[in-house]
Design an enzyme around this catalytic site. Structure first.
Site, PDB file in Angstrom:
ATOM      1  N   ALA A  65      17.166 -10.958  48.342  1.00 44.65           N
ATOM      2  CA  ALA A  65      18.398 -10.335  47.852  1.00 44.65           C
ATOM      3  C   ALA A  65      18.814  -9.313  48.907  1.00 44.65           C
ATOM      4  O   ALA A  65      17.977  -8.813  49.670  1.00 44.65           O
ATOM      5  CB  ALA A  65      18.128  -9.672  46.509  1.00 44.65           C
ATOM      6  N   GLY A 108      14.209 -12.892  46.955  1.00 45.52           N
ATOM      7  CA  GLY A 108      15.214 -13.763  46.336  1.00 45.52           C
ATOM      8  C   GLY A 108      15.353 -15.102  47.046  1.00 45.52           C
ATOM      9  O   GLY A 108      15.761 -16.086  46.435  1.00 45.52           O
ATOM     10  N   GLU A 111      12.703 -17.157  45.632  1.00 46.19           N
ATOM     11  CA  GLU A 111      13.103 -17.418  44.242  1.00 46.19           C
ATOM     12  C   GLU A 111      14.226 -18.462  44.186  1.00 46.19           C
ATOM     13  O   GLU A 111      14.237 -19.318  43.298  1.00 46.19           O
ATOM     14  CB  GLU A 111      13.544 -16.102  43.583  1.00 46.19           C
ATOM     15  CG  GLU A 111      12.354 -15.159  43.412  1.00 46.19           C
ATOM     16  CD  GLU A 111      12.766 -13.736  43.063  1.00 46.19           C
ATOM     17  OE1 GLU A 111      13.635 -13.179  43.765  1.00 46.19           O
ATOM     18  OE2 GLU A 111      12.227 -13.186  42.094  1.00 46.19           O
ATOM     19  N   GLU A 131       8.929  -7.797  47.409  1.00 43.46           N
ATOM     20  CA  GLU A 131       9.658  -6.733  46.699  1.00 43.46           C
ATOM     21  C   GLU A 131       8.797  -5.489  46.468  1.00 43.46           C
ATOM     22  O   GLU A 131       9.294  -4.369  46.467  1.00 43.46           O
ATOM     23  CB  GLU A 131      10.180  -7.251  45.347  1.00 43.46           C
ATOM     24  CG  GLU A 131      11.289  -8.280  45.457  1.00 43.46           C
ATOM     25  CD  GLU A 131      10.810  -9.720  45.528  1.00 43.46           C
ATOM     26  OE1 GLU A 131       9.621  -9.965  45.845  1.00 43.46           O
ATOM     27  OE2 GLU A 131      11.632 -10.620  45.265  1.00 43.46           O
TER      28      GLU A 131
HETATM   29  N1  CAA Z   1      18.812  -7.691  52.922  1.00 41.38           N
HETATM   30  C1  CAA Z   1      19.720  -7.206  53.789  1.00 41.38           C
HETATM   31  N2  CAA Z   1      19.606  -7.356  55.123  1.00 41.38           N
HETATM   32  C2  CAA Z   1      18.519  -8.022  55.580  1.00 41.38           C
HETATM   33  C3  CAA Z   1      17.543  -8.546  54.721  1.00 41.38           C
HETATM   34  C4  CAA Z   1      17.719  -8.362  53.329  1.00 41.38           C
HETATM   35  N3  CAA Z   1      16.868  -8.864  52.438  1.00 41.38           N
HETATM   36  N4  CAA Z   1      16.578  -9.140  55.480  1.00 41.38           N
HETATM   37  C5  CAA Z   1      16.955  -8.990  56.763  1.00 41.38           C
HETATM   38  N5  CAA Z   1      18.124  -8.307  56.838  1.00 41.38           N
HETATM   39  C6  CAA Z   1      18.876  -7.916  58.034  1.00 41.38           C
HETATM   40  C7  CAA Z   1      18.189  -6.783  58.760  1.00 41.38           C
HETATM   41  O1  CAA Z   1      18.519  -5.547  58.163  1.00 41.38           O
HETATM   42  C8  CAA Z   1      18.737  -6.954  60.157  1.00 41.38           C
HETATM   43  O2  CAA Z   1      20.041  -6.436  60.183  1.00 41.38           O
HETATM   44  P1  CAA Z   1      20.486  -5.409  61.371  1.00 41.38           P
HETATM   45  O3  CAA Z   1      20.398  -6.265  62.618  1.00 41.38           O
HETATM   46  O4  CAA Z   1      21.869  -5.026  60.987  1.00 41.38           O
HETATM   47  O5  CAA Z   1      19.489  -4.306  61.374  1.00 41.38           O
HETATM   48  C9  CAA Z   1      18.859  -8.477  60.295  1.00 41.38           C
HETATM   49  O6  CAA Z   1      18.855  -8.989  58.957  1.00 41.38           O
HETATM   50  C10 CAA Z   1      17.674  -9.080  61.035  1.00 41.38           C
HETATM   51  O7  CAA Z   1      16.476  -8.650  60.402  1.00 41.38           O
HETATM   52  P2  CAA Z   1      15.264  -7.956  61.196  1.00 41.38           P
HETATM   53  O8  CAA Z   1      15.777  -7.208  62.389  1.00 41.38           O
HETATM   54  O9  CAA Z   1      14.477  -7.158  60.194  1.00 41.38           O
HETATM   55  O10 CAA Z   1      14.475  -9.253  61.677  1.00 41.38           O
HETATM   56  P3  CAA Z   1      12.907  -9.371  61.977  1.00 41.38           P
HETATM   57  O11 CAA Z   1      12.720 -10.717  62.592  1.00 41.38           O
HETATM   58  O12 CAA Z   1      12.387  -8.162  62.666  1.00 41.38           O
HETATM   59  O13 CAA Z   1      12.212  -9.375  60.512  1.00 41.38           O
HETATM   60  C11 CAA Z   1      11.970 -10.045  58.212  1.00 41.38           C
HETATM   61  C12 CAA Z   1      12.457 -10.433  59.629  1.00 41.38           C
HETATM   62  C13 CAA Z   1      10.452  -9.912  58.182  1.00 41.38           C
HETATM   63  C14 CAA Z   1      12.398 -11.165  57.264  1.00 41.38           C
HETATM   64  C15 CAA Z   1      12.619  -8.698  57.803  1.00 41.38           C
HETATM   65  O14 CAA Z   1      14.033  -8.761  58.023  1.00 41.38           O
HETATM   66  C16 CAA Z   1      12.404  -8.325  56.367  1.00 41.38           C
HETATM   67  O15 CAA Z   1      11.343  -7.855  56.000  1.00 41.38           O
HETATM   68  N6  CAA Z   1      13.447  -8.491  55.511  1.00 41.38           N
HETATM   69  C17 CAA Z   1      13.403  -8.088  54.130  1.00 41.38           C
HETATM   70  C18 CAA Z   1      12.544  -9.025  53.294  1.00 41.38           C
HETATM   71  C19 CAA Z   1      12.480  -8.536  51.875  1.00 41.38           C
HETATM   72  O16 CAA Z   1      11.968  -7.469  51.584  1.00 41.38           O
HETATM   73  N7  CAA Z   1      13.000  -9.320  50.928  1.00 41.38           N
HETATM   74  C20 CAA Z   1      13.027  -8.993  49.537  1.00 41.38           C
HETATM   75  C21 CAA Z   1      14.355  -8.366  49.181  1.00 41.38           C
HETATM   76  S1  CAA Z   1      14.378  -7.697  47.543  1.00 41.38           S
HETATM   77  C22 CAA Z   1      14.653  -9.003  46.515  1.00 41.38           C
HETATM   78  O17 CAA Z   1      14.778 -10.137  46.946  1.00 41.38           O
HETATM   79  C23 CAA Z   1      14.743  -8.649  45.069  1.00 41.38           C
HETATM   80  C24 CAA Z   1      14.785  -9.797  44.141  1.00 41.38           C
HETATM   81  O18 CAA Z   1      13.823 -10.478  43.898  1.00 41.38           O
HETATM   82  C25 CAA Z   1      16.012 -10.053  43.377  1.00 41.38           C
END
Ligand code: CAA
Length: 257
Positions: A65, A108, A111, A131
């Site tokens: 998400a 998400g 999911e 999460e």
């Molecule tokens: N939401 C918003 N933006 C996201 C994102 C997310 N879930 N995942 C990645 N991005 C964005 C980053 O912020 C980044 O944007 P900027 O260039 O503007 O900074 C861009 O995508 C590229 O990401 P990274 O620079 O972080 O890429 P990386 O290769 O270093 O890492 C990754 C990749 C490990 C997937 C890392 O991006 C990450 O940990 N992302 C979040 C994963 C996460 O926590 N997901 C769960 C979300 S909560 C949820 O889903 C709730 C639910 O169940 C409903």
């Protein structure tokens, strides 16, 4: 129809939806949800489409998400609007949906893959429910669907630690039905979807309903439900055609009626 966050195409009798927010690793925001519902509705209305493939990019199916969209939200507002409940409609698609997953399928994203009927993964796929590392828990079904897919031990391991599992572990644990080389992913998913689309639509849709019922009911009720659906298919032209074609040693010509 123009989409901002998706690429929506038809390949033969298959609807192909590609998540397209590369700048955010296909993070799922409210626009993605709105557009995905529209794309699915259009494919459902299209008689020529028999199955759907949902995919992302090579780097990410979806990284969760959209954290930036969620960051400022307050409890009272998201409770009152029942935030993210709209994904239930995506999960209830009646035509079969295959997830073709390459790269990250996190939170998400994992999911959303589990809302599909089965998952074909590239060797590069990484699944997880991170999460907990954000101070929350899965909110689009992860604690329920992952537990049903892989069992309590591995679901707890993934959800409590937030670690990722690779494609081989995901296949071993039953989350994924096939793992293929990255360059084969889309072709493999489209071929599976085309095969499904070539079959009798009422029987395909009932087969999906019957399998899904296994998650919702007792064995006795599930067996009765399956048997009643089985009986009902004898009212279709396609049952007559499918069985006649077998006996006459020819290919069936299903009319989806
Ligand atoms: N939401 C918003 N933006 C996201 C994102 C997310 N879930 N995942 C990645 N991005 C964005 C980053 O912020 C980044 O944007 P900027 O260039 O503007 O900074 C861009 O995508 C590229 O990401 P990274 O620079 O972080 O890429 P990386 O290769 O270093 O890492 C990754 C990749 C490990 C997937 C890392 O991006 C990450 O940990 N992302 C979040 C994963 C996460 O926590 N997901 C769960 C979300 S909560 C949820 O889903 C709730 C639910 O169940 C409903």
């Amino acid at each position: 129809m123009a989409y901002e966050t998706l690429i929506v195409e038809t390949r033969g009798n298959v609807g192909l939806v590609t998540l397209n927010r590369p700048q955010a690793l296909n993070a799922l925001n409210s626009t993605v949800l709105k557009e995905l519902k529209e794309a699915y509705a259009a494919f459902h209305a299209d008689e020529t489409v028999g199955a759907i493939v949902l995919t992302g990019s090579e780097r990410a199916f979806a990284a969760g998400a959209d954290i930036k969209e969620m960051q400022p939200l307050e409890f009272a507002d998201i409770y009152k609007s029942d935030f993210i409940s709209g994904w239930d409609e995506v999960a209830k698609a009646r035509k079969p949906v295959i997830a073709a997953v390459s790269g990250f399928a996190l939170g998400g994203g994992c999911e959303l893959a589990m809302m599909c009927d089965f998952v074909i993964a590239s060797e590069t796929a990484k699944f997880g429910q991170p999460e907990i590392t954000l101070g929350v828990i899965p909110g689009m079904g992860g604690s329920q669907r992952l537990t049903r897919a892989v069992g309590k031990a591995k679901a707890m391991d993934l959800i409590l630690t937030g670690r990722m599992m690779d494609a081989a572990e995901a296949e071993r644990s039953g989350l994924v039905s096939r793992v293929v080389a990255p360059e084969r992913l889309i072709d493999e998913a489209l071929a599976a979807a085309e095969k499904i689309a070539s079959l009798s639509r009422p029987s395909v849709m009932m087969a999906k309903e019957a399998v899904n019922r296994a998650f919702e009911t007792t064995l006795e009720e599930g067996l009765r439900f399956e048997r009643r659906l089985f009986h009902s298919l004898f009212a279709t032209d396609d049952q007559k055609e499918g069985m006649a074609a077998f006996v006459e040693k020819r290919k069936p010509a299903f009319t989806h009626r």
